[in-house]
Scaffold this motif. Structure first.
Motif, PDB file in Angstrom:
ATOM      1  N   VAL A 132      -6.852   0.846 -10.010  1.00 51.83           N
ATOM      2  CA  VAL A 132      -6.818   0.215  -8.526  1.00 51.83           C
ATOM      3  C   VAL A 132      -8.079  -0.619  -8.451  1.00 51.83           C
ATOM      4  N   MET A 177      -3.384  -3.587  -8.710  1.00 51.54           N
ATOM      5  CA  MET A 177      -3.750  -2.747  -9.885  1.00 51.54           C
ATOM      6  C   MET A 177      -3.395  -3.453 -11.035  1.00 51.54           C
ATOM      7  N   GLY A 228       0.705  -1.316  -0.060  1.00 49.26           N
ATOM      8  CA  GLY A 228      -0.154   0.056   0.127  1.00 49.26           C
ATOM      9  C   GLY A 228       0.859   1.242   0.112  1.00 49.26           C
ATOM     10  N   VAL A 282      -7.875  -3.042  -2.412  1.00 45.99           N
ATOM     11  CA  VAL A 282      -7.057  -2.281  -1.381  1.00 45.99           C
ATOM     12  C   VAL A 282      -7.285  -3.107  -0.315  1.00 45.99           C
ATOM     13  N   VAL A 287      -2.075  -3.361  -2.456  1.00 43.38           N
ATOM     14  CA  VAL A 287      -2.869  -2.806  -3.544  1.00 43.38           C
ATOM     15  C   VAL A 287      -2.951  -3.698  -4.804  1.00 43.38           C
ATOM     16  N   GLY A 313      -5.215   4.115  -3.589  1.00 44.57           N
ATOM     17  CA  GLY A 313      -4.150   2.958  -3.224  1.00 44.57           C
ATOM     18  C   GLY A 313      -3.251   3.211  -1.967  1.00 44.57           C
ATOM     19  N   SER A 344     -12.134   0.803  -7.140  1.00 41.27           N
ATOM     20  CA  SER A 344     -11.964   2.279  -6.786  1.00 41.27           C
ATOM     21  C   SER A 344     -12.914   3.142  -7.215  1.00 41.27           C
ATOM     22  N   THR A 347      -2.685   3.226   1.933  1.00 37.21           N
ATOM     23  CA  THR A 347      -3.224   2.714   3.162  1.00 37.21           C
ATOM     24  C   THR A 347      -2.605   3.290   4.334  1.00 37.21           C
TER      25      THR A 347
END
Length: 386
Positions: free
Chosen positions: A359, A336, A62, A362, A334, A92, A373, A94
């Motif tokens: 993304v 992605m 993250g 997460v 993450v 993304g 996302s 964290t």
């Protein structure tokens, strides 16, 4: 004990700038920590309760936003906006690191008040973790009159960050230096405002000021929004080993200069990314991701190393148990991919093309927080969960 597995990972990024890409394709998470990293055969050693098939997408630690100005909760009076932190999680991020709760309405500026605010914000954000927001808030803003015993008291209460030196009444290096030494004595990390003034009450800070004070992080070296002069940049790069932070809300030309000069010296491990939001510039939920895209596409740095700047570099600077794909680290992850319509075939190619990756998921402390996302374009591929 909960066990989550991530399988079929196309590219696994470590967060380590010296070795940014892993040879493995599977992660096992147990009780919020990374329990094992390997290939599919590691699954036989665990009783997996949930499996995320990443469908060949990229998995990284993250992202860490090294520069936010929180107040209390997920609200900012600076831009009168609710849920701006969760908005960044959808990009993304964290982990958030406060650079000082300077936007608090009526912020107290006496020693007792500045201590109280730091302790309150620190404990408040600790209690907010259950929402998926990992915010390191509660940051001491240096004010005249603070003594060593105040730093000992705050450290006992859990405060471990000192906000941008220069935001409070302590502005001159000769006033800041002893306080910074006290802070370090009690295990605190120190950020220092650098460059021109950003808000009323802040001050212009030069390279010599920074060198005299020796903070942990040289905040927004590319400006917040007014940048340090190029000759000052080179002085900080060539005569110190301090961590340098570039921010989304700063000067892009100077950001490029910083990246290029550090790259020439083989010192990209000194670079971290922040958003510096909320600010007068506004709130950019994808600010960290946009900075990553800028550095990868305009500065010619491999995207895998850019990801490390936004993860492992920051974690190492601040001593956080996240930002790296290693056993025992917090499972902040993450998933992605290249966004739909991109010329790229994966997330790293997207960053190098100047696009923002899509993304897809997460994870914070092993818990799935985002399943799609709300801010990035959709990913080309789709994960499955079973």
């Amino acid at each position: 004990m909960s066990v989550l597995a991530l399988t079929n990972i196309g590219k696994l990024l470590t967060g380590d700038i010296q070795n940014p890409v892993s040879k493995f394709n599977t992660i096992v998470v147990k009780d919020g920590k990374i329990a094992k990293v390997g290939n599919g055969d590691i699954l036989k050693n665990f009783k997996v309760e949930k499996t995320v098939d990443a469908a060949g997408m990229t998995v990284s630690p993250g992202f860490i936003d090294s520069h936010v100005h929180t107040v209390l909760g997920d609200y900012t009076p600076r831009q009168k906006t609710q849920d701006y932190l969760i908005g960044a999680v959808h990009g993304g991020v964290t982990t958030f690191i406060s650079a000082g709760e300077c936007h608090t309405p009526g912020r107290p500026k006496d020693p007792a008040g500045t201590k109280a605010l730091a302790i309150l914000a620190h404990k408040s954000f600790d209690n907010l973790r259950s929402t998926g927001l990992k915010v390191h808030g509660g940051v001491l803003i240096l004010e005249k009159g603070l003594v060593e015993a105040d730093f000992a008291e705050m450290a006992k209460e859990g405060v471990w960050l000192v906000g941008e030196v220069g935001l409070g009444s302590v502005k001159k290096p000769e006033d800041a230096k002893p306080m910074v030494e006290w802070a370090k004595k009690y295990g605190m990390k120190v950020a220092m405002h650098t460059g021109g003034t950003s808000i009323p009450g802040s001050s212009t800070v030069t390279a010599d000021d920074v060198i005299a004070v020796q903070p942990t992080v040289v905040s927004h070296i590319n400006g917040g929004p007014t940048a340090v002069a190029p000759k000052e940049i080179e002085k900080l790069i060539n005569t110190t080993d301090l961590t340098l932070e570039i921010v989304q809300c700063g000067n892009p030309k100077i950001a490029q200069l910083v990246v290029n000069k550090l790259n020439e010296k083989g010192a990209l491990n000194r670079l971290i990314f922040g958003n510096d939001s909320p600010s007068g510039t506004g709130i950019i939920p994808l600010g960290v991701l946009r900075t990553m895209s800028y550095v990868a596409s305009m500065c010619g740095i491999p995207a895998e190393k850019v990801v490390a700047m936004a993860t492992g570099n920051t974690a190492k600077t601040y001593g956080l148990n996240t930002g790296l794909i290693e056993e025992g680290k917090d499972a902040d992850l993450v998933i992605m991919d290249a966004p739909m319509g991109s010329i790229a075939s994966d997330a790293m190619g997207a960053l190098e093309a100047g696009d923002l990756p899509g993304v897809a998921m997460v994870i914070v402390d092993g818990e799935i927080i985002v399943t799609k996302s709300r801010n990035t374009p959709p990913s080309t591929r789709k994960y499955t969960v079973k």
